[in-house]
Write an enzyme that holds these catalytic residues in place. Structure first.
Site, PDB file in Angstrom:
ATOM      1  N   LYS A 183      99.745  26.117  80.616  1.00 19.05           N
ATOM      2  CA  LYS A 183      98.502  26.340  79.861  1.00 19.05           C
ATOM      3  C   LYS A 183      97.511  27.193  80.648  1.00 19.05           C
ATOM      4  O   LYS A 183      96.938  28.163  80.139  1.00 19.05           O
ATOM      5  CB  LYS A 183      97.850  25.005  79.512  1.00 19.05           C
ATOM      6  CG  LYS A 183      96.457  25.115  78.931  1.00 19.05           C
ATOM      7  CD  LYS A 183      96.434  25.808  77.591  1.00 19.05           C
ATOM      8  CE  LYS A 183      94.991  26.023  77.136  1.00 19.05           C
ATOM      9  NZ  LYS A 183      94.829  26.372  75.748  1.00 19.05           N
ATOM     10  N   CYS A 209      87.588  29.147  77.133  1.00 24.04           N
ATOM     11  CA  CYS A 209      88.976  29.002  77.601  1.00 24.04           C
ATOM     12  C   CYS A 209      89.275  30.030  78.677  1.00 24.04           C
ATOM     13  O   CYS A 209      89.550  29.726  79.817  1.00 24.04           O
ATOM     14  CB  CYS A 209      89.953  29.233  76.453  1.00 24.04           C
ATOM     15  SG  CYS A 209      89.767  28.159  75.078  1.00 24.04           S
TER      16      CYS A 209
HETATM   17  N1  SAJ Z   1      88.712  40.010  74.576  1.00 23.24           N
HETATM   18  C1  SAJ Z   1      88.684  41.337  75.035  1.00 23.24           C
HETATM   19  N2  SAJ Z   1      89.795  42.110  74.859  1.00 23.24           N
HETATM   20  C2  SAJ Z   1      90.926  41.625  74.255  1.00 23.24           C
HETATM   21  C3  SAJ Z   1      90.933  40.284  73.810  1.00 23.24           C
HETATM   22  C4  SAJ Z   1      89.820  39.493  73.969  1.00 23.24           C
HETATM   23  O1  SAJ Z   1      87.686  41.813  75.577  1.00 23.24           O
HETATM   24  O2  SAJ Z   1      91.887  42.383  74.097  1.00 23.24           O
HETATM   25  C5  SAJ Z   1      87.531  39.182  74.780  1.00 23.24           C
HETATM   26  C6  SAJ Z   1      86.933  38.675  73.483  1.00 23.24           C
HETATM   27  O3  SAJ Z   1      85.947  39.560  73.007  1.00 23.24           O
HETATM   28  C7  SAJ Z   1      86.321  37.334  73.905  1.00 23.24           C
HETATM   29  C8  SAJ Z   1      87.237  36.868  75.034  1.00 23.24           C
HETATM   30  O4  SAJ Z   1      87.950  38.028  75.486  1.00 23.24           O
HETATM   31  O5  SAJ Z   1      85.020  37.507  74.393  1.00 23.24           O
HETATM   32  C9  SAJ Z   1      88.229  35.793  74.625  1.00 23.24           C
HETATM   33  O6  SAJ Z   1      88.870  36.255  73.481  1.00 23.24           O
HETATM   34  P1  SAJ Z   1      90.259  35.562  72.968  1.00 23.24           P
HETATM   35  O7  SAJ Z   1      90.780  36.415  71.858  1.00 23.24           O
HETATM   36  O8  SAJ Z   1      91.139  35.298  74.115  1.00 23.24           O
HETATM   37  O9  SAJ Z   1      89.791  34.227  72.257  1.00 23.24           O
HETATM   38  P2  SAJ Z   1      89.644  32.762  72.852  1.00 23.24           P
HETATM   39  O10 SAJ Z   1      88.721  32.708  73.994  1.00 23.24           O
HETATM   40  O11 SAJ Z   1      89.345  31.904  71.685  1.00 23.24           O
HETATM   41  O12 SAJ Z   1      91.091  32.431  73.425  1.00 23.24           O
HETATM   42  C10 SAJ Z   1      91.935  31.594  72.680  1.00 23.24           C
HETATM   43  C11 SAJ Z   1      92.859  30.948  73.647  1.00 23.24           C
HETATM   44  N3  SAJ Z   1      93.515  29.863  72.961  1.00 23.24           N
HETATM   45  C12 SAJ Z   1      93.564  28.661  73.564  1.00 23.24           C
HETATM   46  O13 SAJ Z   1      93.127  28.459  74.690  1.00 23.24           O
HETATM   47  C13 SAJ Z   1      94.214  27.596  72.793  1.00 23.24           C
HETATM   48  C14 SAJ Z   1      93.894  31.916  74.161  1.00 23.24           C
HETATM   49  O14 SAJ Z   1      94.953  31.187  74.787  1.00 23.24           O
HETATM   50  C15 SAJ Z   1      94.515  32.721  73.066  1.00 23.24           C
HETATM   51  O15 SAJ Z   1      95.366  33.699  73.654  1.00 23.24           O
HETATM   52  C16 SAJ Z   1      93.444  33.421  72.281  1.00 23.24           C
HETATM   53  O16 SAJ Z   1      92.607  32.393  71.717  1.00 23.24           O
HETATM   54  C17 SAJ Z   1      94.077  34.233  71.153  1.00 23.24           C
HETATM   55  O17 SAJ Z   1      95.252  34.611  71.301  1.00 23.24           O
HETATM   56  O18 SAJ Z   1      93.389  34.503  70.182  1.00 23.24           O
END
Ligand code: SAJ
Length: 460
Positions: free
Chosen positions: A235, A289
């Site tokens: 994780k 996360c």
């Molecule tokens: N972000 C970027 N560039 C990217 C992707 C994300 O700058 O290419 C930024 C987003 O704007 C945000 C942050 O990163 O500020 C996090 O974005 P995220 O898409 O990772 O969303 P989270 O934080 O909700 O991450 C969750 C996590 N899920 C769990 O912990 C169960 C992560 O493991 C998942 O990979 C992610 O969702 C997902 O895949 O959407």
């Protein structure tokens, strides 16, 4: 005939096979500690699958709402509210703040928050509190499964010793342990919970098998047996992997800006190469996360200098300041200093089309801007405090700064935006707008990952 006194392995097998039987007959009594966006959906799903579930939380208002069959979780969560109403009405889910009600449960899931402190070390106050309260009441042979994200080694070095100390029972004899990390996401809690695969890390192989049987009642995805430390590593590693890859995208974007490249075009062509998947550069990494799990992973090797993890966190945390430097560059081209400027900030939540503001990059941007003597007015269609009229926010600003790629922003008429701005600077930190179109609207443009147009007007 007096039943033989069982010891060690034989006793464990007997306890686990009894538990397996109770799980398969849906007669195992289950408790879920922590009824937030992780605990409440899993409690509701297990109750809906036929188990009797006791939900435990410290927040009286949250308990009161659930006891009325309501869903206290903000935002759209398809299917969750009606499920809670149903299982509460059926009395399959009851809630309490009194651990004495857990004295007879067979399985406990722990879903409390596990943030990191200012020094990036795990903050296990809630986890320790749950273990201490549970240890005082838990019965012989209980299975305790931690679902919260925890650093590698936490089950073995924090949870087990605490439960042994408080309960006087021994691990893998008087109680059994598991770690089954959650993979839920706000906005699709039930979908992720029921569809995604999960690692069932057990303190013994038989415990892992019992966990698979339990989760099979609600999870359609793969259920992979493992030990606890493997589950802890998986994780924290999966989120660290994402953070490191976002950091690479951000660093590549900054290199494109200096070298004359266009990040999206470079990314598109790199990703044509087999096995490449460059993520998106952006205004920074927010959420609870991805910003903390890398530090939990690093905590698994206290003596190791986890350079890659720390460098990626630093790169991503540095993006809000980089966006401010793009603003400064655009203002300079328009003959305006940064100090004393007024900025219209588009987007406050950490993720597009979300109201979640935890560790939002814009929050850090505002801190840098304030230190530079810059006034900012924020708009965000999802965040209560910033839901005002976008055109009023843009009115008289010296620059519009796109910090979050909310869908609502994508259809903005850039000519109309230009007409509202006092100084016509436009900074896009989320690849929302075409640079050429923004320039054609009369804006001085800075777009993350794109070199500034050469003076001869060659647009990039
Ligand atoms: N972000 C970027 N560039 C990217 C992707 C994300 O700058 O290419 C930024 C987003 O704007 C945000 C942050 O990163 O500020 C996090 O974005 P995220 O898409 O990772 O969303 P989270 O934080 O909700 O991450 C969750 C996590 N899920 C769990 O912990 C169960 C992560 O493991 C998942 O990979 C992610 O969702 C997902 O895949 O959407």
């Amino acid at each position: 005939m007096i039943a033989p006194v069982l010891h060690g392995r034989k006793k464990e097998d007997a306890v686990m096979s009894k538990l397996l039987e109770l799980v398969e007959r849906k007669e195992a009594k289950i408790a879920v500690i922590g009824l937030g966006y992780v605990g409440l959906p899993v409690a509701a799903c297990l109750a809906d699958a036929g188990f009797s579930v006791t939900g435990v939380d410290l927040k009286a208002d949250r308990l009161a709402r659930i006891a009325k069959g309501e869903c206290p979780i903000e935002g759209e969560e398809p299917g969750l509210a009606p499920m809670i109403t149903k299982v509460v009405a059926e009395k399959k889910l009851v809630v309490t703040n009194d651990y004495k009600n857990l004295a007879d449960v067979d399985i406990v899931l722990i879903d409390v928050d596990t943030p990191v402190e200012a020094d990036n070390k795990p903050a296990y106050k809630a986890l320790r509190g749950a273990c201490e309260a549970l240890g005082a009441v838990m019965k012989e042979g209980i299975l305790v499964i931690v679902e919260s994200t925890i650093a590698p080694g936490t089950v073995d070095k924090v949870v087990a010793p605490l439960l042994e100390k408080v309960s006087g029972k021994k691990r893998n004899e008087g109680f059994f342990l598991g770690h089954c990390p959650e993979r839920v996401m706000p906005g699709r809690l039930l979908q992720n919970l029921t569809q995604l695969s999960r690692v069932c890390g057990g303190s013994t192989p038989e415990t892992a098998k019992a966990m698979v049987a339990l989760y099979r009642s609600i999870v359609k995805g793969d259920l992979d047996e493992a030990d606890c430390v493997t589950a802890e590593l998986v994780k924290t590693a999966e989120n660290t992997y994402r953070d490191v890859n976002i950091a690479f995208a951000n660093e590549l974007a900054m290199i494109c800006e200096s070298s004359g490249g266009k990040f999206l075009r470079v990314r598109e062509l790199v990703n044509k190469s087999p096995g490449r998947n460059v993520l998106l550069s952006g205004a920074g990494v927010g959420g609870h996360c991805i910003t903390k799990d890398p530090w939990l992973l690093a905590h698994g090797a206290p003596g190791l200098d986890t350079k890659v993890i720390a460098a990626a966190r630093a790169r991503n945390d540095g993006m809000p300041a980089h966006v401010l430097s793009l603003v400064e560059s655009g203002l300079a081209e328009a003959g305006k200093k940064l100090a004393g400027a007024k900025l219209a900030i588009l987007g406050f939540s950490y993720l597009e089309d979300s109201d979640d503001t935890r560790h939002a990059p814009t929050e850090y941007f505002l801190g840098h801007a304030k230190a530079a003597g810059v006034e900012c007015v924020v708009h965000d269609p999802y965040v209560e405090e910033f839901k005002g009229d976008l055109w009023k926010v843009l009115e008289g600003a010296d620059a519009a700064v796109v910090m979050v790629a909310h869908t609502a922003y994508r259809s903005l008429d850039l000519h109309a935006v230009a007409s509202k701005l006092r100084t016509k600077v436009f900074v896009d930190a989320r690849h929302v707008f075409d640079v050429g179109a923004a320039r054609a609207a009369g804006l001085v443009v800075r777009s993350l990952g794109n070199a500034v147009a050469a003076k001869d007007g060659v647009s990039t």
